[in-house]
Scaffold this active site. Structure first.
Site, PDB file in Angstrom:
ATOM      1  CG  ASN A 195      -1.728   1.250   1.340  1.00  0.00           C
ATOM      2  OD1 ASN A 195      -1.841   2.009   0.375  1.00  0.00           O
ATOM      3  ND2 ASN A 195      -2.320   1.482   2.505  1.00  0.00           N
ATOM      4  CD1 TRP A 196       4.015   1.299  -2.058  1.00  0.00           C
ATOM      5  CD2 TRP A 196       4.030   1.793  -4.237  1.00  0.00           C
ATOM      6  NE1 TRP A 196       4.949   0.479  -2.665  1.00  0.00           N
ATOM      7  CE2 TRP A 196       4.971   0.754  -4.007  1.00  0.00           C
ATOM      8  CE3 TRP A 196       3.866   2.256  -5.541  1.00  0.00           C
ATOM      9  CZ2 TRP A 196       5.742   0.200  -5.021  1.00  0.00           C
ATOM     10  CZ3 TRP A 196       4.639   1.695  -6.564  1.00  0.00           C
ATOM     11  CH2 TRP A 196       5.568   0.676  -6.309  1.00  0.00           C
ATOM     12  CE  LYS A 197       0.317   3.365   4.809  1.00  0.00           C
ATOM     13  NZ  LYS A 197      -0.149   3.392   6.157  1.00  0.00           N
ATOM     14  CG  HIS A 229      -6.105   1.599   4.696  1.00  0.00           C
ATOM     15  ND1 HIS A 229      -5.674   2.540   5.612  1.00  0.00           N
ATOM     16  CD2 HIS A 229      -5.096   0.714   4.545  1.00  0.00           C
ATOM     17  CE1 HIS A 229      -4.443   2.230   5.985  1.00  0.00           C
ATOM     18  NE2 HIS A 229      -4.063   1.126   5.344  1.00  0.00           N
ATOM     19  CD  GLU A 280      -3.229   5.130   6.631  1.00  0.00           C
ATOM     20  OE1 GLU A 280      -3.194   5.264   5.390  1.00  0.00           O
ATOM     21  OE2 GLU A 280      -2.323   4.578   7.287  1.00  0.00           O
ATOM     22  CD  GLU A 337      -3.927  -3.034   6.923  1.00  0.00           C
ATOM     23  OE1 GLU A 337      -2.754  -3.194   6.557  1.00  0.00           O
ATOM     24  OE2 GLU A 337      -4.592  -2.045   6.632  1.00  0.00           O
ATOM     25  N   GLY A 377       1.767   1.733  10.743  1.00  0.00           N
ATOM     26  CA  GLY A 377       2.677   2.880  10.654  1.00  0.00           C
ATOM     27  C   GLY A 377       3.310   3.258  11.977  1.00  0.00           C
ATOM     28  CB  SER A 423       4.576  -2.364  12.034  1.00  0.00           C
ATOM     29  OG  SER A 423       4.116  -1.041  12.283  1.00  0.00           O
ATOM     30  N   GLY A 464       2.672  -1.363   4.271  1.00  0.00           N
ATOM     31  CA  GLY A 464       2.727   0.060   3.959  1.00  0.00           C
ATOM     32  C   GLY A 464       4.162   0.535   3.859  1.00  0.00           C
ATOM     33  N   GLY A 465       4.667   1.129   4.933  1.00  0.00           N
ATOM     34  CA  GLY A 465       5.986   1.775   4.929  1.00  0.00           C
ATOM     35  C   GLY A 465       7.106   0.928   4.336  1.00  0.00           C
TER      36      GLY A 465
HETATM   37  C1  PEP Z   1      -1.062  -0.155   5.705  1.00  0.00           C
HETATM   38  O1  PEP Z   1      -0.963   0.973   5.255  1.00  0.00           O
HETATM   39  O2  PEP Z   1      -2.017  -0.871   5.378  1.00  0.00           O
HETATM   40  C2  PEP Z   1      -0.018  -0.628   6.623  1.00  0.00           C
HETATM   41  C3  PEP Z   1      -0.130  -1.829   7.128  1.00  0.00           C
HETATM   42  O3  PEP Z   1       1.015   0.241   6.899  1.00  0.00           O
HETATM   43  P1  PEP Z   1       2.401  -0.121   7.688  1.00  0.00           P
HETATM   44  O4  PEP Z   1       2.939  -1.396   7.075  1.00  0.00           O
HETATM   45  O5  PEP Z   1       3.290   1.059   7.434  1.00  0.00           O
HETATM   46  O6  PEP Z   1       2.045  -0.312   9.117  1.00  0.00           O
END
Ligand code: PEP
Length: 251
Positions: free
Chosen positions: A8-10, A97, A99, A170, A176, A215, A236-237
């Site tokens: 997920n490149w947000k 998601h 967010e 999640e 994050g 994470s 994500g990150g």
């Molecule tokens: C996400 O954005 O769905 C996510 C899991 O982010 P991260 O891996 O940065 O926690």
């Protein structure tokens, strides 16, 4: 069932930057996803076409959008339709998601509308669910997952293919933050999600991939992927740099 490794490149990367990351992934992976693994990138809308084009060099890889609006077309300023997403070469979309739930105020019911609409319009969906820290500490994990899944899956089309749906568990407090859930917490929550999928969808549940997100990093991915009822990860990150993401894709 193939393991699904999704990025997920947000709200990161322009089209050229996103394409360069995919090109680097393709080169380092020798032009194909590893056996048994599907690779999927949820890119920003403005990068979908560039990512889809760059993915011609990575056989088996797929691109998805991070959101859609559940209407064919119309006066919905700033929104994007399923047809627009497909026309960019994307085949998946993320719904629910955290967010979008927590920053943009999306309800369970709206997430369900989007999920059903996307599936009826030929997109595959990763539906995200997960509890906040307050909800976990108040012992509400099962209630939260039950409501998110009940409403999230309320509008599925008749005869949808289980391969077109994935659910990402999640925990909001792990996204994050660098705080990965403990293995036993992940295994417990995934068991709950699988049970709820069975309650709501019957025998199809066993063919729906349940991903963990929160994470995930190169050094914890293999252990997470080895847990019961974990059929992939949503990252994500750690997916933003090709070198890190490859270590997760090949973990
Ligand atoms: C996400 O954005 O769905 C996510 C899991 O982010 P991260 O891996 O940065 O926690």
């Amino acid at each position: 069932m193939q393991t699904l490794i999704a990025a997920n490149w947000k709200m990161f990367k322009t089209g050229p930057e996103a394409a360069a990351t995919v090109t680097s992934l393709a080169e380092k992976l020798g032009g194909a996803c590893p056996a048994g693994r599907d690779v999927l990138v949820f890119a920003p809308f403005t990068a979908l076409e560039a990512v889809a084009r760059a993915m011609n060099a990575l056989s088996g890889a797929m691109v998805g959008a991070q959101n859609l609006y559940p209407a064919e077309e119309g006066a919905f300023t700033g929104e994007i339709s399923a047809r627009m997403i497909s026309a960019c070469g994307a085949t998946w979309v993320l719904t629910g998601h955290s967010e979008r739930r927590h920053i943009l105020g999306e309800s369970n019911a709206f997430v369900g509308q989007k999920t059903g609409f996307a599936l009826r319009h030929g997109l595959r969906v990763t539906l995200c669910v997960g509890e906040t820290l307050d909800e976990r500490e108040a012992g509400k994990l099962k209630d939260v997952l039950t409501e998110q899944l009940r409403e999230g899956l309320a509008d599925l089309p008749e005869g949808f293919s289980p391969d077109a749906l994935a659910v990402a568990y999640e925990p909001v407090w792990a996204i994050g933050t660098g705080k990965t859930a403990l293995s036993e917490d992940i295994a417990d929550a995934h068991g709950l999600v699988r049970g709820l999928l069975k309650d709501f969808l019957g025998s199809q549940a066993q063919n729906i991939r349940v991903l963990y997100g929160g994470s995930v990093k190169p050094d914890n991915a293999a252990a997470i992927l080895a847990l019961d009822n974990v059929d992939g990860v949503l990252v994500g990150g750690a997916s933003l740099q090709a070198e890190n993401f490859i270590r997760i894709v090949t973990a």
